[in-house]
Design a protein around this motif. Sequence first.
Motif, PDB file in Angstrom:
ATOM      1  N   ASN A 153      53.798  37.350  37.069  1.00  0.00           N
ATOM      2  CA  ASN A 153      55.179  37.707  36.721  1.00  0.00           C
ATOM      3  C   ASN A 153      55.142  38.967  35.863  1.00  0.00           C
ATOM      4  O   ASN A 153      54.108  39.656  35.794  1.00  0.00           O
ATOM      5  N   ASP A 154      56.244  39.267  35.188  1.00  0.00           N
ATOM      6  CA  ASP A 154      56.314  40.499  34.403  1.00  0.00           C
ATOM      7  C   ASP A 154      55.377  40.497  33.203  1.00  0.00           C
ATOM      8  O   ASP A 154      55.114  41.565  32.630  1.00  0.00           O
ATOM      9  N   GLN A 155      54.894  39.323  32.816  1.00  0.00           N
ATOM     10  CA  GLN A 155      54.046  39.245  31.621  1.00  0.00           C
ATOM     11  C   GLN A 155      52.580  38.953  31.944  1.00  0.00           C
ATOM     12  O   GLN A 155      51.688  39.497  31.291  1.00  0.00           O
ATOM     13  N   TRP A 156      52.303  38.106  32.897  1.00  0.00           N
ATOM     14  CA  TRP A 156      50.944  37.627  33.143  1.00  0.00           C
ATOM     15  C   TRP A 156      50.333  38.211  34.410  1.00  0.00           C
ATOM     16  O   TRP A 156      51.005  38.331  35.430  1.00  0.00           O
ATOM     17  N   ALA A 157      49.026  38.548  34.310  1.00  0.00           N
ATOM     18  CA  ALA A 157      48.239  38.953  35.474  1.00  0.00           C
ATOM     19  C   ALA A 157      46.834  38.381  35.330  1.00  0.00           C
ATOM     20  O   ALA A 157      46.306  38.258  34.212  1.00  0.00           O
ATOM     21  N   PHE A 158      46.232  38.024  36.455  1.00  0.00           N
ATOM     22  CA  PHE A 158      44.894  37.431  36.472  1.00  0.00           C
ATOM     23  C   PHE A 158      44.001  38.236  37.417  1.00  0.00           C
ATOM     24  O   PHE A 158      44.468  38.735  38.455  1.00  0.00           O
ATOM     25  N   GLY A 159      42.728  38.365  37.049  1.00  0.00           N
ATOM     26  CA  GLY A 159      41.822  39.166  37.855  1.00  0.00           C
ATOM     27  C   GLY A 159      40.476  38.511  38.069  1.00  0.00           C
ATOM     28  O   GLY A 159      40.035  37.670  37.280  1.00  0.00           O
ATOM     29  N   ALA A 160      39.821  38.907  39.170  1.00  0.00           N
ATOM     30  CA  ALA A 160      38.451  38.488  39.464  1.00  0.00           C
ATOM     31  C   ALA A 160      37.727  39.674  40.080  1.00  0.00           C
ATOM     32  O   ALA A 160      38.316  40.422  40.884  1.00  0.00           O
ATOM     33  N   GLY A 161      36.476  39.867  39.682  1.00  0.00           N
ATOM     34  CA  GLY A 161      35.733  41.010  40.187  1.00  0.00           C
ATOM     35  C   GLY A 161      34.239  40.769  40.209  1.00  0.00           C
ATOM     36  O   GLY A 161      33.716  39.917  39.481  1.00  0.00           O
ATOM     37  N   ILE A 162      33.553  41.526  41.064  1.00  0.00           N
ATOM     38  CA  ILE A 162      32.096  41.498  41.159  1.00  0.00           C
ATOM     39  C   ILE A 162      31.614  42.946  41.150  1.00  0.00           C
ATOM     40  O   ILE A 162      32.032  43.757  41.987  1.00  0.00           O
ATOM     41  N   TYR A 163      30.742  43.272  40.206  1.00  0.00           N
ATOM     42  CA  TYR A 163      30.230  44.627  40.084  1.00  0.00           C
ATOM     43  C   TYR A 163      28.925  44.578  39.292  1.00  0.00           C
ATOM     44  O   TYR A 163      28.420  43.490  38.979  1.00  0.00           O
ATOM     45  N   SER A 164      28.363  45.738  38.956  1.00  0.00           N
ATOM     46  CA  SER A 164      27.097  45.786  38.230  1.00  0.00           C
ATOM     47  C   SER A 164      27.184  46.782  37.083  1.00  0.00           C
ATOM     48  O   SER A 164      27.810  47.841  37.214  1.00  0.00           O
ATOM     49  N   ASN A 165      26.568  46.422  35.953  1.00  0.00           N
ATOM     50  CA  ASN A 165      26.472  47.332  34.806  1.00  0.00           C
ATOM     51  C   ASN A 165      25.063  47.861  34.567  1.00  0.00           C
ATOM     52  O   ASN A 165      24.888  48.868  33.883  1.00  0.00           O
ATOM     53  N   PHE A 166      24.033  47.168  35.087  1.00  0.00           N
ATOM     54  CA  PHE A 166      22.644  47.551  34.827  1.00  0.00           C
ATOM     55  C   PHE A 166      21.815  47.415  36.095  1.00  0.00           C
ATOM     56  O   PHE A 166      22.040  46.511  36.896  1.00  0.00           O
TER      57      PHE A 166
END
Length: 425
Positions: free
Chosen positions: A109-122
Amino acid sequence: MFSKTLLAATITLATQQATAAGFQLNAQSATGLGRAFAGDAVIADNASVMSRNAAAMALFDSSQFSGGLNYIDTDIKVSDIQHNGQSIDNANNGSGTPVPNIYYIYRLNDQWAFGAGIYSNFGTTNNFDDSFGGPDSGSPLVGGAPTAKRFGGTTEVKSINYALTVSYRINEQFSLGGGLDIVQGSGKLKRDTGFANDTPLPPAMGGTITTNALDVEADGVGIGWNLGAVYELDERNRFGFSYHYSPEIEAEGDMFYNGGQGENQIDGQKLLMPLPSMAEFSGYHEIKDTKFAVHYSVQWIGWSAFDELNTSGGTTLNTYEWQDGMHYAIGGTYFLDDAWTLRAGYMYDTAAQDEKTSISVPDSDRQWFSAGFSYHFEKKHTVDFGLTYLLGKDVDVTETDPTGSLTATTHADAILAGVQYSYSF
């Protein structure tokens, strides 16, 4: 004593590669790659922003998907090599590594958002040829001497970050965010002693030593977290700040070393590998009555956390004199028209190492020269391309162990290229 010292040296050299600044992966998106990641904690032009600042997910007015692939082509040169006063042939270690990423942001909605991700830092790959250091030698008691092989070897380290994030918009100016980072790390490490197989040890020690000094294939998982905030001054100007706490990886697997009586397994212990935490401040400013925006970032990387390398059994394998690192990046974006966006950036990236150096860790201050563009088509679809030339510096290296010393000059450059597809819905 030779075998134990060799074990400590080879494991710690390899572990440095997982955490040295020269092998931190800034490859979370092709979009960021095209601007040297300047402003990436607040720009929010696709879902990959969740990897830099979870709070920036609140800037979207719809759900977002983004996925891409960055390719890192490294060129590592080791020259002017002297081992115990003898010249060694130069080494040129090049490798190519693909680094994929995928992200999804669900706007509830206008206030809440949810995320999921796969990536690498090292991650890194740095493999010396079998010929490096010269042929295996005979027993030091009969005129032989160990070669420089133990300073080279094979090192392959990878990490995968599984991220779950949430953002909350407090009002028109402030947004907060945070999440969990599940970091999976793995490594393949091999080192030679520099002796021929079944070389006799001194009579007081007895037994023989083999060519293989270390053969490790290990992996582990750690849990980290992140927090972030965004402040929107107005529709053209905003600032972002984020902090990522990185976990200590407990790696376990098949670990063998040469203890003087053939190969021996390191039983019941895990290798503890602390990863650096990171903090980043970014700004983004669209210049009024133009099609141009300027953006920048300052990032702190806590490499001093890698003070010691220990095992779960309480054994300290080595100590270090690390220094925290910094990234300083500035970039510009030009909105050519509704379809095309052009971008460029520059980053200065400081080294983690100070006094202690290694030919297996060609770490130095680096400069990033980046450019990229986006093509928007069918309103909700975007393809991004990014290209970076990473220029390192010459570093004078001195390494010692109980069998002698090695000096050399190292230099590491890289070319990074990426492509990204994004969809808003």
